[in-house]
Design an enzyme around this catalytic site. Structure first.
Site, PDB file in Angstrom:
ATOM      1  N   ASN A  31       2.421   5.438 -10.470  1.00 54.33           N
ATOM      2  CA  ASN A  31       1.177   5.256 -11.214  1.00 54.33           C
ATOM      3  C   ASN A  31      -0.064   5.330 -10.328  1.00 54.33           C
ATOM      4  O   ASN A  31      -1.150   5.658 -10.802  1.00 54.33           O
ATOM      5  CB  ASN A  31       1.211   3.907 -11.940  1.00 54.33           C
ATOM      6  CG  ASN A  31      -0.115   3.570 -12.586  1.00 54.33           C
ATOM      7  OD1 ASN A  31      -0.584   4.269 -13.474  1.00 54.33           O
ATOM      8  ND2 ASN A  31      -0.738   2.498 -12.114  1.00 54.33           N
ATOM      9  N   ASP A  56       0.876  -1.174   0.000  1.00 52.50           N
ATOM     10  CA  ASP A  56       0.000   0.000   0.000  1.00 52.50           C
ATOM     11  C   ASP A  56       0.911   1.222   0.000  1.00 52.50           C
ATOM     12  O   ASP A  56       1.513   1.562   1.023  1.00 52.50           O
ATOM     13  CB  ASP A  56      -0.897  -0.014   1.236  1.00 52.50           C
ATOM     14  CG  ASP A  56      -1.774   1.222   1.343  1.00 52.50           C
ATOM     15  OD1 ASP A  56      -1.677   2.109   0.460  1.00 52.50           O
ATOM     16  OD2 ASP A  56      -2.552   1.313   2.313  1.00 52.50           O
ATOM     17  N   TYR A  92     -10.292  15.457  -7.358  1.00 53.39           N
ATOM     18  CA  TYR A  92      -9.429  14.736  -8.295  1.00 53.39           C
ATOM     19  C   TYR A  92      -8.645  15.706  -9.175  1.00 53.39           C
ATOM     20  O   TYR A  92      -7.437  15.528  -9.386  1.00 53.39           O
ATOM     21  CB  TYR A  92     -10.289  13.811  -9.148  1.00 53.39           C
ATOM     22  CG  TYR A  92      -9.503  12.903 -10.063  1.00 53.39           C
ATOM     23  CD1 TYR A  92      -8.748  11.851  -9.559  1.00 53.39           C
ATOM     24  CD2 TYR A  92      -9.544  13.086 -11.442  1.00 53.39           C
ATOM     25  CE1 TYR A  92      -8.040  11.010 -10.403  1.00 53.39           C
ATOM     26  CE2 TYR A  92      -8.830  12.243 -12.295  1.00 53.39           C
ATOM     27  CZ  TYR A  92      -8.084  11.207 -11.773  1.00 53.39           C
ATOM     28  OH  TYR A  92      -7.384  10.381 -12.609  1.00 53.39           O
TER      29      TYR A  92
END
Length: 608
Positions: free
Chosen positions: A88, A62, A158
């Site tokens: 990524n 994680d 976002y």
């Protein structure tokens, strides 16, 4: 080979762009360290990489956790000095600014920015020491704002996080330049990944004006490999004189949106050129217009009237391993093909169709997360007289669906529930038992994770207490019904001898029957991954220990009704607040690594 024997770390390598990058790097001779928190996906990609002849070290990780990242760096060093890092991992939760919670905002920043910071900080020292390094971070076209994101349920968190990637890259490029380390970003546009692709295509198929395909000059979705090619370029020697740059891989969507933003503010000749271009791009949605003038009017209305909401209400904001919890939106503005009950029965004779339909109705037949919310009204049943109202359990299940080989579809399920006064959303801090008069403190419910694998003829549960038994799957009245039942009679884990106040007896019982219904047309629609569905079930179970009923005769009897929800803000606000306040673990599951079973959890707390 462009990356011959170089050691590259790729985070979020289990799906989409991360997976494509791992395979592309393997083709170019890299030795790979793959980081991914979903171990099944991680090892699947590692096997594909080995099949290409590349050396690979898969590490469950994680990357939002500092200690996990430290371990990742330590493990990677066993292969040798790392010279390439691909950040990524990213993603977020959608929501309009007035509905977005602080937890949603923080979650998005953690996925997209904290992960990038931790990994970059961990691997820069070895790159500086060797005087060479390539860092590539995944941003998004959303960093500049995108029409399809803004119009579905809001994307401010976002967009902010992905804009932050650009700032991070620009600043570190200067900081690291003297050490021979370059850092750049790749900014994908609408990409046909496992998670986002079905939703992006659906927007176009439903004829939505602002769909990403219509708003992209190349008039199609990009592929994960096309993004991976850009990452490869920036990680190779071919990009040795490039640093601090964000490379757009958007099919030109970023240019059109830039023109729209500047043109709308300056309605001159430039505006006319923008409108002419937009007419060409939007032509499929303007087919009923008889001339370019009406098409331009339609476009002006689109750019001026920003109150329209024709975009579907759920689209995951994804990059790497994270996705907003959503289910497929029902088609809007487009009639689905009618299918008769007899046709449905005939199609269900095919095992592959039967399995796919079962998954589409129950959850999803693609890789996505589906939420189900329902209210369970619980009564006391003593065997005498009528049912006695006890309380209502507001229940949320989060189901992470994955297609498997052999016409199987698996859901990894997390559950939570909050006890409320009967038929209300008023959370119970205390509950007065109408049968005993005793006042008890409810024990809020957490369960899972457990997996349920759906196939053509039923399902198998692992880690759950119950084994579902399929009942008939049939269509009538335009609705497809998928039913199941389950029962249990096993030794009670709460011993009546040791805990007479909390044990319902030597045997614990449970019986349930459930029905899921979806429009038949949606159930068989191959353009949908997840059909709109309602859920209904009834159950009877032994007294829960927190009620302190002892061996008093009777059981609880529950009736539940609910639906798939496309986004969490579709849950009634008062119910959602109760879930956030009392079962926050369901909304941030990265720390939920071991199974939860509410009865054993309650007893482990030494109840009184």
């Amino acid at each position: 080979m462009r990356l011959n024997r170089r050691i590259a770390v790729i985070t979020g390598a289990g799906l989409g762009i991360g997976k494509a990058t791992a395979l592309r790097f393997a083709e170019e001779g890299a030795r790979l360290v793959l980081a991914e928190r979903d171990e099944a996906r991680l090892h699947e990609v590692a096997a594909l990489v080995r099949g290409l002849g590349a050396e690979v070290l898969p590490i469950p990780c994680d990357v939002t956790d500092e200690s996990n990242v430290a371990n990742l760096a330590q493990e990677a060093a066993t292969l040798g000095p790392v010279s390439i890092l691909v950040n990524n991992v990213g993603g977020g939760r959608s929501g309009r600014i007035t509905d977005l919670s602080v937890a949603d905002w923080d979650h998005t920043m953690t996925l997209s920015l904290r992960s990038m910071f931790l990994c970059t900080r961990a691997f820069v020292p070895v790159m500086r020491q060797q005087g060479h390094g390539r860092i590539v971070c995944l941003s998004s076209g959303a960093r500049n704002g995108t029409v399809w994101n803004a119009f579905h349920v809001g994307a401010s968190a976002y967009s902010t996080a992905k804009a932050g990637v650009t700032g991070f890259v620009r600043t570190l490029a200067i900081e690291l330049a003297d050490h021979g380390v370059t850092i750049n970003a790749v900014s994908p546009g609408p990409i046909d990944t496992e998670l986002a692709g079905p939703y992006l295509r659906r927007m176009h198929e439903d004829g939505l004006e602002y769909s990403p395909i219509r708003m992209t000059p190349l008039h199609r979705l990009g592929t994960p490999r096309e993004v991976a090619d850009a990452v490869l370029f920036l990680a190779s020697d071919e990009a040795s004189y490039i640093t601090g740059t964000t490379l757009d891989v958007t099919g030109g969507a970023d240019r059109l949106l830039s023109l729209l933003q500047s043109g709308c503010a300056n309605p001159t000749g430039e505006q006319a050129r923008i409108e002419s271009f937009a007419v060409m791009r939007l032509k499929p949605s303007c087919q009923q217009n008889k001339g370019s003038e009406s098409a331009v009017r339609g476009f002006r209305q689109m750019t001026a009237d920003l109150t329209r909401r024709s975009v579907m209400s759920a689209l995951p904001l994804v990059a790497g391993l994270a996705a907003a919890p959503v289910a497929a939106a029902s088609p809007r503005g487009k009639a689905l093909s009618a299918i008769t009950d007899a046709e449905a029965a005939e199609r269900l004779q095919d095992p592959a169709t039967r399995a796919r339909v079962r998954a589409r109705v129950a959850g999803s037949c693609e890789a996505e997360t589906v939420n189900i919310f329902y209210r369970l009204n619980v009564y006391g049943f003593t065997g005498e007289g009528n049912l006695v109202p006890f309380y209502t359990l507001n229940h949320l299940s989060v189901n992470e669906w994955t297609p498997l080989p052999g016409h199987r579809y698996q859901a990894r399920t997390f559950e939570c529930g909050v006890y409320c006064a009967f038929d209300t959303d008023d959370v119970l801090e205390e509950w007065k038992n109408p049968l005993t008069g005793e006042v008890r403190k409810p024990f809020q419910f957490l369960g899972g994770p457990f997996t349920v694998t759906h196939g053509p003829d039923g399902m198998v549960a692992m880690g759950a207490e119950l084994t579902p038994k399929p009942m008939r799957m049939e269509a009538y009245g335009g609705t497809l019904f998928v039913s199941a039942m389950a029962d249990m009679a096993r030794p009670n884990p709460v011993s009546p001898e040791k805990f007479p106040k909390f044990s319902s007896g030597p045997i614990a019982y449970w019986d349930t029957v459930s029905t899921i219904g979806a429009p038949t047309a949606q159930a068989f629609d191959e353009t949908l991954s997840s059909a709109d569905a309602f859920h209904h079930f009834q159950n009877m179970g032994s007294w829960h220990p927190w009620m302190a009923m002892g061996s008093r005769p009777g059981r609880t009897y529950g009736r539940a009704a609910g639906v798939k929800v496309r986004s969490l803000d579709q849950i009634p606000a008062s119910a959602l607040k109760g879930l956030h306040d009392h079962t926050p673990e369901i909304f941030d599951r990265k720390g939920w690594t071991s199974p939860r079973f509410d009865i054993l959890d309650y007893m482990a707390g030494n109840p009184a």
